[in-house]
Motif scaffolding. Structure first.
Motif, PDB file in Angstrom:
ATOM      1  N   UNK A   4       0.843  -1.198   0.000  1.00 42.96           N
ATOM      2  CA  UNK A   4       0.000   0.000   0.000  1.00 42.96           C
ATOM      3  C   UNK A   4       0.875   1.243   0.000  1.00 42.96           C
ATOM      4  N   UNK A   5       0.389   2.288  -0.668  1.00 41.09           N
ATOM      5  CA  UNK A   5       1.123   3.548  -0.755  1.00 41.09           C
ATOM      6  C   UNK A   5       0.423   4.582   0.129  1.00 41.09           C
ATOM      7  N   UNK A   6       1.221   5.323   0.869  1.00 40.29           N
ATOM      8  CA  UNK A   6       0.724   6.348   1.785  1.00 40.29           C
ATOM      9  C   UNK A   6       1.443   7.655   1.535  1.00 40.29           C
ATOM     10  N   UNK A   7       0.814   8.763   1.950  1.00 36.05           N
ATOM     11  CA  UNK A   7       1.454  10.085   1.889  1.00 36.05           C
ATOM     12  C   UNK A   7       1.316  10.729   3.248  1.00 36.05           C
ATOM     13  N   UNK A   8       2.412  11.328   3.707  1.00 32.42           N
ATOM     14  CA  UNK A   8       2.419  12.029   4.982  1.00 32.42           C
ATOM     15  C   UNK A   8       1.913  13.454   4.765  1.00 32.42           C
ATOM     16  N   UNK A   9       0.921  13.834   5.538  1.00 36.31           N
ATOM     17  CA  UNK A   9       0.371  15.194   5.418  1.00 36.31           C
ATOM     18  C   UNK A   9       1.281  16.216   6.079  1.00 36.31           C
ATOM     19  N   UNK A  10       2.147  15.786   6.977  1.00 36.36           N
ATOM     20  CA  UNK A  10       3.041  16.713   7.680  1.00 36.36           C
ATOM     21  C   UNK A  10       4.241  17.109   6.823  1.00 36.36           C
ATOM     22  N   UNK A  13       6.030  13.386   2.331  1.00 38.77           N
ATOM     23  CA  UNK A  13       6.718  12.212   1.792  1.00 38.77           C
ATOM     24  C   UNK A  13       5.713  11.122   1.428  1.00 38.77           C
ATOM     25  N   UNK A  14       5.962  10.445   0.309  1.00 35.62           N
ATOM     26  CA  UNK A  14       5.159   9.304  -0.110  1.00 35.62           C
ATOM     27  C   UNK A  14       5.972   8.055   0.179  1.00 35.62           C
ATOM     28  N   UNK A  15       5.330   7.038   0.766  1.00 33.01           N
ATOM     29  CA  UNK A  15       6.039   5.814   1.118  1.00 33.01           C
ATOM     30  C   UNK A  15       5.114   4.626   0.953  1.00 33.01           C
ATOM     31  N   UNK A  16       5.698   3.430   0.906  1.00 33.51           N
ATOM     32  CA  UNK A  16       4.935   2.200   0.732  1.00 33.51           C
ATOM     33  C   UNK A  16       5.124   1.285   1.925  1.00 33.51           C
ATOM     34  N   UNK A  17       4.109   0.454   2.184  1.00 34.00           N
ATOM     35  CA  UNK A  17       4.180  -0.525   3.261  1.00 34.00           C
ATOM     36  C   UNK A  17       3.548  -1.825   2.792  1.00 34.00           C
ATOM     37  N   UNK A  18       4.151  -2.938   3.154  1.00 33.51           N
ATOM     38  CA  UNK A  18       3.549  -4.251   2.952  1.00 33.51           C
ATOM     39  C   UNK A  18       2.777  -4.580   4.213  1.00 33.51           C
ATOM     40  N   UNK A  19       1.496  -4.892   4.066  1.00 26.96           N
ATOM     41  CA  UNK A  19       0.692  -5.270   5.221  1.00 26.96           C
ATOM     42  C   UNK A  19      -0.494  -6.085   4.758  1.00 26.96           C
ATOM     43  N   UNK A  20      -1.042  -6.913   5.656  1.00 30.74           N
ATOM     44  CA  UNK A  20      -2.212  -7.712   5.285  1.00 30.74           C
ATOM     45  C   UNK A  20      -3.391  -6.821   4.893  1.00 30.74           C
ATOM     46  N   UNK A  31       8.217   7.405   7.415  1.00 25.87           N
ATOM     47  CA  UNK A  31       9.582   7.103   7.829  1.00 25.87           C
ATOM     48  C   UNK A  31      10.176   8.166   8.762  1.00 25.87           C
ATOM     49  N   UNK A  32       9.661   9.407   8.701  1.00 25.67           N
ATOM     50  CA  UNK A  32      10.163  10.465   9.579  1.00 25.67           C
ATOM     51  C   UNK A  32       9.471  10.435  10.943  1.00 25.67           C
TER      52      UNK A  32
END
Length: 67
Positions: A4-10, A13-20, A31-32
């Motif tokens: 899944x791809x996420x974006x930090x509103x603060x 940064x855009x980042x990805x995570x593997x999760x069920x 990550x920050x």
């Protein structure tokens, strides 16, 4: 496991995570270390098959001689 791809509103940064899949809506820290994140929609197809081939022949301009 889905990615899944996420974006930090603060920090933006855009980042990805593997999760069920069952945890796809759970909060994710960037990550920050910021907690104000949002899950982005993915353009990846989940299922199905490749696009069907274009029909050939028949119909207007498809070999029917109407042009």
């Amino acid at each position: 496991m889905p990615r899944y791809e996420y974006r930090c509103r603060t920090c933006g940064e855009t980042f990805e995570m593997n999760r069920p899949m069952a945890e796809s809506g759970a909060p994710a820290s960037c990550p920050a270390g910021h907690d104000d994140t949002v899950k982005l929609l993915s353009a990846v197809a989940v299922g199905g098959t490749a696009a069907a081939p274009a029909p050939s022949g028949g119909g207007c301009c498809g070999g029917g001689g109407c042009c």
